[in-house]
Design an enzyme around this catalytic site. Structure first.
Site, PDB file in Angstrom:
ATOM      1  N   GLY A   1     -11.409  -4.153   4.635  1.00 22.63           N
ATOM      2  CA  GLY A   1     -12.405  -4.801   5.484  1.00 22.63           C
ATOM      3  C   GLY A   1     -12.752  -6.207   5.067  1.00 22.63           C
TER       4      GLY A   1
ATOM      5  N   HIS B   1      -0.048  -0.801  -4.817  1.00 24.06           N
ATOM      6  CA  HIS B   1      -1.322  -0.065  -4.829  1.00 24.06           C
ATOM      7  C   HIS B   1      -0.947   1.399  -4.662  1.00 24.06           C
ATOM      8  CE1 HIS B   1      -5.449   0.700  -2.707  1.00 24.06           C
ATOM      9  NE2 HIS B   1      -5.316   1.406  -3.827  1.00 24.06           N
TER      10      HIS B   1
ATOM     11  N   GLY C   1      -5.528   0.685   7.216  1.00 22.19           N
ATOM     12  CA  GLY C   1      -6.059  -0.651   7.384  1.00 22.19           C
ATOM     13  C   GLY C   1      -7.025  -0.679   8.551  1.00 22.19           C
TER      14      GLY C   1
ATOM     15  N   ASP D   1       0.848  -1.193   0.000  1.00 21.43           N
ATOM     16  CA  ASP D   1       0.000   0.000   0.000  1.00 21.43           C
ATOM     17  C   ASP D   1       0.879   1.237   0.000  1.00 21.43           C
ATOM     18  OD1 ASP D   1      -2.061  -1.957   1.917  1.00 21.43           O
ATOM     19  OD2 ASP D   1      -2.830  -0.883   0.179  1.00 21.43           O
TER      20      ASP D   1
ATOM     21  N   GLY E   1      -5.789  -7.551   5.094  1.00 21.49           N
ATOM     22  CA  GLY E   1      -4.671  -7.117   5.922  1.00 21.49           C
ATOM     23  C   GLY E   1      -4.946  -7.482   7.369  1.00 21.49           C
TER      24      GLY E   1
ATOM     25  N   ASP F   1     -10.635  -4.467  -1.787  1.00 21.94           N
ATOM     26  CA  ASP F   1      -9.604  -4.129  -0.814  1.00 21.94           C
ATOM     27  C   ASP F   1     -10.215  -3.259   0.272  1.00 21.94           C
ATOM     28  OD1 ASP F   1      -6.418  -2.310  -1.086  1.00 21.94           O
ATOM     29  OD2 ASP F   1      -7.500  -3.144   0.620  1.00 21.94           O
TER      30      ASP F   1
HETATM   31  C1  DX5 Z   1      -6.540   1.140   2.539  1.00 29.22           C
HETATM   32  C2  DX5 Z   1      -5.674  -0.069   2.438  1.00 29.22           C
HETATM   33  C3  DX5 Z   1      -6.309  -1.199   3.213  1.00 29.22           C
HETATM   34  C4  DX5 Z   1      -5.443  -2.406   3.313  1.00 29.22           C
HETATM   35  C5  DX5 Z   1      -6.244  -3.598   3.808  1.00 29.22           C
HETATM   36  O1  DX5 Z   1      -5.923   2.199   1.937  1.00 29.22           O
HETATM   37  O2  DX5 Z   1      -5.512  -0.422   1.055  1.00 29.22           O
HETATM   38  O3  DX5 Z   1      -7.514  -1.499   2.577  1.00 29.22           O
HETATM   39  O4  DX5 Z   1      -4.895  -2.675   2.088  1.00 29.22           O
HETATM   40  O5  DX5 Z   1      -6.766  -3.215   5.018  1.00 29.22           O
HETATM   41  P1  DX5 Z   1      -7.680  -4.170   5.916  1.00 29.22           P
HETATM   42  O6  DX5 Z   1      -7.704  -5.538   5.288  1.00 29.22           O
HETATM   43  O7  DX5 Z   1      -6.995  -4.149   7.249  1.00 29.22           O
HETATM   44  O8  DX5 Z   1      -9.027  -3.536   5.934  1.00 29.22           O
END
Ligand code: DX5
Length: 236
Positions: free
Chosen positions: A190, A79, A157, A48, A210, A188
């Site tokens: 939640g 990303h 995250g 990220d 994540g 991506d």
């Molecule tokens: C937001 C990030 C999160 C991360 C995953 O900018 O891109 O979405 O990758 O986060 P979780 O899986 O903890 O929601």
């Protein structure tokens, strides 16, 4: 006897891919952390990249990713949550990212920028923030290998999944199918045992996790297997 529609639908289902975000990882041990993810059976690793402008957070430069690159063989995707990605995306390709994800909202000339990703020898992907309509990618589906439908507002995250994004996943899937494009759909934000089935059933076949993945008490390998199993069950 001719197989039913369900046979062809399943036969056409794109393989489920479980891709972790390294945001929850121990940044002091990134080499070991990516090795643990590879051992756990992930399909790719997502970095990220945040610039503090496109999103209110700052994370990895290309040198950090390059330092982790030779510890594993599993592909990397960047990303790019940055403004004007065209200025620095070549650095992430050189750092060893096979896929570069560009936000539709981050560049004036999205069509040109995605074509430039392909010219760099990387796989282009385009991301949509929650408020951005699916129509924003209508004229670039021929340029990309994946569309990322964000299921949180990017930057951090551990945020709550936005279930209304499932309708957008279905819309993007319909556009891809109508055009006969060979394009994956990634979600991506939640993604957990509680939300992955809805996302997969809506049409996402690449699932980023994540915080939920790292929270499995049974460990990463169990978590990857559990998430993959739930997503595969959801698409029958
Ligand atoms: C937001 C990030 C999160 C991360 C995953 O900018 O891109 O979405 O990758 O986060 P979780 O899986 O903890 O929601």
């Amino acid at each position: 006897m001719r197989p039913g529609f369900g046979y062809y639908a399943r036969a056409m289902a794109r393989p489920i891919q479980i891709v972790p975000s390294v945001l929850p990882a121990d940044f002091a041990r990134l080499g070991e952390e990516v090795q643990a993810l590879e051992k756990a059976g992930v399909d790719r690793i997502q970095w990220d990249v945040m610039d503090g402008v496109f999103v209110p957070n700052l994370t990895f430069g290309p040198d950090v990713i390059a330092a982790a690159r030779n510890h594993v063989d599993v592909p990397f995707e960047a990303h790019l949550m940055v403004v004007e990605p065209e200025r620095l995306m070549h650095l992430y390709a050189e750092a060893g990212c096979q896929m570069l994800i560009v936000h539709a909202e981050s560049t004036t000339h999205l069509h040109r920028t995605l074509a430039q990703v392909r010219e760099l020898g990387a796989q282009p992907a385009v991301a949509l923030n929650p408020a951005t309509p699916a129509s924003a990618v209508a004229h670039v589906l021929d340029l990309v290998d994946m569309v990322l439908v964000m299921t949180v507002n990017p930057g951090f995250g551990g945020q709550a999944y936005i279930p209304t994004m499932e309708a957008k996943v279905r819309e993007v899937k319909a556009m891809i199918d109508a055009g006969g494009h060979d394009v994956d759909i990634e979600v991506d934000g939640g993604i957990s045992a509680a939300t992955i089935e809805g996302a997969a059933a809506a049409g996402a076949n690449v699932l980023i996790s994540g915080s939920a993945l790292y929270k499995y008490e049974q460990g990463l390998e169990y978590g990857v297997t559990d998430l993959r199993g739930r997503a595969e069950a959801a698409i029958g």
